[in-house]
Design a protein around this motif. Structure first.
Motif, PDB file in Angstrom:
ATOM      1  N   TYR A  23       0.838  -1.211   0.000  1.00  0.00           N
ATOM      2  CA  TYR A  23       0.000   0.000   0.000  1.00  0.00           C
ATOM      3  C   TYR A  23       0.867   1.253   0.000  1.00  0.00           C
ATOM      4  CZ  TYR A  23      -2.940   3.789   1.623  1.00  0.00           C
ATOM      5  OH  TYR A  23      -3.579   5.005   1.738  1.00  0.00           O
ATOM      6  N   GLN A  24       0.513   2.211  -0.812  1.00  0.00           N
ATOM      7  CA  GLN A  24       1.145   3.529  -0.857  1.00  0.00           C
ATOM      8  C   GLN A  24       0.036   4.580  -0.788  1.00  0.00           C
ATOM      9  OE1 GLN A  24       4.570   4.534  -1.326  1.00  0.00           O
ATOM     10  NE2 GLN A  24       4.869   2.440  -0.664  1.00  0.00           N
ATOM     11  N   PRO A  25       0.195   5.601   0.043  1.00  0.00           N
ATOM     12  CA  PRO A  25      -0.810   6.665   0.079  1.00  0.00           C
ATOM     13  C   PRO A  25      -0.982   7.293  -1.304  1.00  0.00           C
ATOM     14  CG  PRO A  25       0.712   6.908   1.894  1.00  0.00           C
ATOM     15  CD  PRO A  25       1.272   5.844   0.990  1.00  0.00           C
ATOM     16  N   SER A  26      -2.194   7.646  -1.606  1.00  0.00           N
ATOM     17  CA  SER A  26      -2.505   8.186  -2.927  1.00  0.00           C
ATOM     18  C   SER A  26      -3.182   9.546  -2.803  1.00  0.00           C
ATOM     19  CB  SER A  26      -3.429   7.204  -3.654  1.00  0.00           C
ATOM     20  OG  SER A  26      -3.982   7.791  -4.794  1.00  0.00           O
ATOM     21  N   GLU A  27      -2.911  10.385  -3.801  1.00  0.00           N
ATOM     22  CA  GLU A  27      -3.544  11.706  -3.859  1.00  0.00           C
ATOM     23  C   GLU A  27      -5.055  11.589  -4.088  1.00  0.00           C
ATOM     24  OE1 GLU A  27      -1.962  14.635  -3.407  1.00  0.00           O
ATOM     25  OE2 GLU A  27       0.071  13.860  -3.348  1.00  0.00           O
ATOM     26  N   THR A  28      -5.516  10.415  -4.576  1.00  0.00           N
ATOM     27  CA  THR A  28      -6.942  10.237  -4.857  1.00  0.00           C
ATOM     28  C   THR A  28      -7.738   9.995  -3.576  1.00  0.00           C
ATOM     29  OG1 THR A  28      -6.670   7.864  -5.245  1.00  0.00           O
ATOM     30  CG2 THR A  28      -6.486   9.324  -7.170  1.00  0.00           C
ATOM     31  N   GLU A  29      -7.061   9.615  -2.501  1.00  0.00           N
ATOM     32  CA  GLU A  29      -7.729   9.417  -1.219  1.00  0.00           C
ATOM     33  C   GLU A  29      -7.808  10.751  -0.478  1.00  0.00           C
ATOM     34  OE1 GLU A  29      -6.285   5.086   0.196  1.00  0.00           O
ATOM     35  OE2 GLU A  29      -4.671   6.524  -0.160  1.00  0.00           O
ATOM     36  N   ASP A  30      -8.704  10.845   0.480  1.00  0.00           N
ATOM     37  CA  ASP A  30      -8.762  12.039   1.313  1.00  0.00           C
ATOM     38  C   ASP A  30      -7.435  12.176   2.047  1.00  0.00           C
ATOM     39  OD1 ASP A  30     -11.373  12.663   0.635  1.00  0.00           O
ATOM     40  OD2 ASP A  30     -12.230  11.549   2.331  1.00  0.00           O
ATOM     41  N   PHE A  31      -6.933  13.408   2.116  1.00  0.00           N
ATOM     42  CA  PHE A  31      -5.643  13.648   2.764  1.00  0.00           C
ATOM     43  C   PHE A  31      -5.709  13.273   4.239  1.00  0.00           C
ATOM     44  CE2 PHE A  31      -2.354  16.293   4.768  1.00  0.00           C
ATOM     45  CZ  PHE A  31      -1.258  15.848   4.042  1.00  0.00           C
ATOM     46  N   MET A  32      -4.735  12.522   4.680  1.00  0.00           N
ATOM     47  CA  MET A  32      -4.579  12.035   6.045  1.00  0.00           C
ATOM     48  C   MET A  32      -5.823  11.287   6.542  1.00  0.00           C
ATOM     49  SD  MET A  32      -1.644  12.130   7.192  1.00  0.00           S
ATOM     50  CE  MET A  32      -0.644  12.249   5.716  1.00  0.00           C
ATOM     51  N   CYS A  33      -6.381  10.483   5.621  1.00  0.00           N
ATOM     52  CA  CYS A  33      -7.447   9.574   6.023  1.00  0.00           C
ATOM     53  C   CYS A  33      -6.838   8.502   6.927  1.00  0.00           C
ATOM     54  CB  CYS A  33      -8.110   8.958   4.789  1.00  0.00           C
ATOM     55  SG  CYS A  33      -6.993   7.952   3.778  1.00  0.00           S
ATOM     56  N   ALA A  34      -7.648   7.632   7.445  1.00  0.00           N
ATOM     57  CA  ALA A  34      -7.166   6.596   8.363  1.00  0.00           C
ATOM     58  C   ALA A  34      -6.088   5.736   7.713  1.00  0.00           C
ATOM     59  CB  ALA A  34      -8.333   5.724   8.831  1.00  0.00           C
ATOM     60  N   ARG A  35      -6.230   5.439   6.422  1.00  0.00           N
ATOM     61  CA  ARG A  35      -5.230   4.609   5.736  1.00  0.00           C
ATOM     62  C   ARG A  35      -3.883   5.339   5.656  1.00  0.00           C
ATOM     63  NH1 ARG A  35      -7.753   0.679   1.681  1.00  0.00           N
ATOM     64  NH2 ARG A  35      -5.897   1.134   0.463  1.00  0.00           N
ATOM     65  N   HIS A  36      -3.915   6.637   5.354  1.00  0.00           N
ATOM     66  CA  HIS A  36      -2.664   7.413   5.310  1.00  0.00           C
ATOM     67  C   HIS A  36      -1.998   7.398   6.677  1.00  0.00           C
ATOM     68  CE1 HIS A  36      -3.665  10.208   1.649  1.00  0.00           C
ATOM     69  NE2 HIS A  36      -3.705   8.923   1.336  1.00  0.00           N
ATOM     70  N   ARG A  37      -2.779   7.650   7.708  1.00  0.00           N
ATOM     71  CA  ARG A  37      -2.206   7.717   9.051  1.00  0.00           C
ATOM     72  C   ARG A  37      -1.665   6.358   9.491  1.00  0.00           C
ATOM     73  NH1 ARG A  37      -6.959  10.331  10.467  1.00  0.00           N
ATOM     74  NH2 ARG A  37      -7.168   9.083  12.350  1.00  0.00           N
ATOM     75  N   ALA A  38      -2.376   5.292   9.155  1.00  0.00           N
ATOM     76  CA  ALA A  38      -1.894   3.944   9.492  1.00  0.00           C
ATOM     77  C   ALA A  38      -0.578   3.659   8.778  1.00  0.00           C
ATOM     78  CB  ALA A  38      -2.944   2.904   9.111  1.00  0.00           C
ATOM     79  N   PRO A 120      -1.711  21.261   3.849  1.00  0.00           N
ATOM     80  CA  PRO A 120      -1.200  19.887   3.801  1.00  0.00           C
ATOM     81  C   PRO A 120       0.213  19.833   3.206  1.00  0.00           C
ATOM     82  CG  PRO A 120      -3.420  20.000   2.892  1.00  0.00           C
ATOM     83  CD  PRO A 120      -2.954  21.414   3.093  1.00  0.00           C
ATOM     84  N   ILE A 121       1.049  18.998   3.791  1.00  0.00           N
ATOM     85  CA  ILE A 121       2.389  18.729   3.265  1.00  0.00           C
ATOM     86  C   ILE A 121       2.216  17.644   2.207  1.00  0.00           C
ATOM     87  CG2 ILE A 121       4.698  17.881   3.839  1.00  0.00           C
ATOM     88  CD1 ILE A 121       4.181  18.891   6.736  1.00  0.00           C
ATOM     89  N   SER A 122       2.875  17.772   1.090  1.00  0.00           N
ATOM     90  CA  SER A 122       2.681  16.804   0.007  1.00  0.00           C
ATOM     91  C   SER A 122       3.042  15.393   0.451  1.00  0.00           C
ATOM     92  CB  SER A 122       3.511  17.195  -1.215  1.00  0.00           C
ATOM     93  OG  SER A 122       4.874  16.935  -0.981  1.00  0.00           O
ATOM     94  N   LEU A 123       2.301  14.425  -0.103  1.00  0.00           N
ATOM     95  CA  LEU A 123       2.570  13.031   0.231  1.00  0.00           C
ATOM     96  C   LEU A 123       3.983  12.625  -0.177  1.00  0.00           C
ATOM     97  CD1 LEU A 123      -0.837  11.341  -0.677  1.00  0.00           C
ATOM     98  CD2 LEU A 123       0.098  11.781   1.601  1.00  0.00           C
ATOM     99  N   GLY A 124       4.473  13.170  -1.281  1.00  0.00           N
ATOM    100  CA  GLY A 124       5.832  12.869  -1.711  1.00  0.00           C
ATOM    101  C   GLY A 124       6.857  13.317  -0.688  1.00  0.00           C
ATOM    102  N   ARG A 125       6.657  14.502  -0.136  1.00  0.00           N
ATOM    103  CA  ARG A 125       7.577  15.011   0.893  1.00  0.00           C
ATOM    104  C   ARG A 125       7.481  14.158   2.158  1.00  0.00           C
ATOM    105  NH1 ARG A 125      10.878  18.724   2.905  1.00  0.00           N
ATOM    106  NH2 ARG A 125      10.426  19.905   4.793  1.00  0.00           N
ATOM    107  N   LEU A 126       6.269  13.805   2.547  1.00  0.00           N
ATOM    108  CA  LEU A 126       6.101  12.977   3.737  1.00  0.00           C
ATOM    109  C   LEU A 126       6.671  11.578   3.531  1.00  0.00           C
ATOM    110  CD1 LEU A 126       2.515  14.034   4.847  1.00  0.00           C
ATOM    111  CD2 LEU A 126       4.684  14.564   6.008  1.00  0.00           C
ATOM    112  N   GLU A 127       6.575  11.078   2.326  1.00  0.00           N
ATOM    113  CA  GLU A 127       7.153   9.765   2.024  1.00  0.00           C
ATOM    114  C   GLU A 127       8.678   9.822   2.172  1.00  0.00           C
ATOM    115  OE1 GLU A 127       7.290   5.875   1.301  1.00  0.00           O
ATOM    116  OE2 GLU A 127       5.385   6.938   1.239  1.00  0.00           O
ATOM    117  N   ALA A 128       9.270  10.898   1.652  1.00  0.00           N
ATOM    118  CA  ALA A 128      10.725  11.049   1.717  1.00  0.00           C
ATOM    119  C   ALA A 128      11.200  11.407   3.125  1.00  0.00           C
ATOM    120  CB  ALA A 128      11.183  12.122   0.732  1.00  0.00           C
ATOM    121  N   ARG A 129      10.428  12.219   3.830  1.00  0.00           N
ATOM    122  CA  ARG A 129      10.820  12.684   5.167  1.00  0.00           C
ATOM    123  C   ARG A 129       9.568  12.735   6.055  1.00  0.00           C
ATOM    124  NH1 ARG A 129      15.146  13.925   7.847  1.00  0.00           N
ATOM    125  NH2 ARG A 129      15.199  15.655   9.287  1.00  0.00           N
TER     126      ARG A 129
END
Length: 152
Positions: A23-38, A120-129
């Motif tokens: 699983y990878q967080p996606s921009e198509t999901e709501d930002f910081m939904c439960a899946r992103h946070r998990a 919101p901080i971009s998912l790419g940035r959060l993935e990297a850091r």
């Protein structure tokens, strides 16, 4: 942020959510939904555990190795190596504090949002850091301001 807060009241808490393999967080999901946070919780915990394990290995190696080489040059080289290793461990100790802070922000519903702008901080940035607390733009502005202040 409303979505993040709404998830706190959903039936399945994000810290118990089972994510599919890969699983990878996606921009198509709501930002910081439960899946992103998990996802980010697991990523942060794994990172912290890896740092702690490296630290344990370093300490075990320090106890096994002795710095009693007969040659002064060899001894100096070993001491330099260990000094560098211990400085690295000190930096990682500080990194653990930042990881713990990010985990707290996850539970508080503040993770993924810029401390300066609230955006919101971009998912790419959060993935990297994943310990990032500012958007890339806010971080760059902060660093420019810091550089100007340092040059004075």
């Amino acid at each position: 942020m409303a979505t993040a807060l709404a998830d706190f009241y959903s039936e399945e808490p994000f810290d118990r959510l089972i994510l599919p393999d890969g699983y990878q967080p996606s921009e198509t999901e709501d930002f910081m939904c439960a899946r992103h946070r998990a996802y980010f919780l697991r990523k942060l915990k794994a990172w912290k555990e890896a740092i702690i394990e490296e630290s344990r290995q370093t300490m075990a190696q320090l106890q096994v190795d002795s710095l009693r080489e007969p040659d002064l040059a060899d001894r100096a080289s070993s001491e330099t190596d260990w000094s560098i290793e211990l400085r690295t461990r000190d930096r990682q100790r500080k990194l653990i504090a930042k990881i713990d802070s990010a985990i707290r922000r996850l539970y508080d519903g503040e993770f993924g949002y810029c401390d300066v702008t609230g955006e919101p901080i971009s998912l790419g940035r959060l993935e990297a850091r994943p310990i990032a607390t500012m958007t890339l733009e806010a971080q760059e502005k902060h660093e420019r301001t810091e550089k100007v202040s340092r040059d004075d």
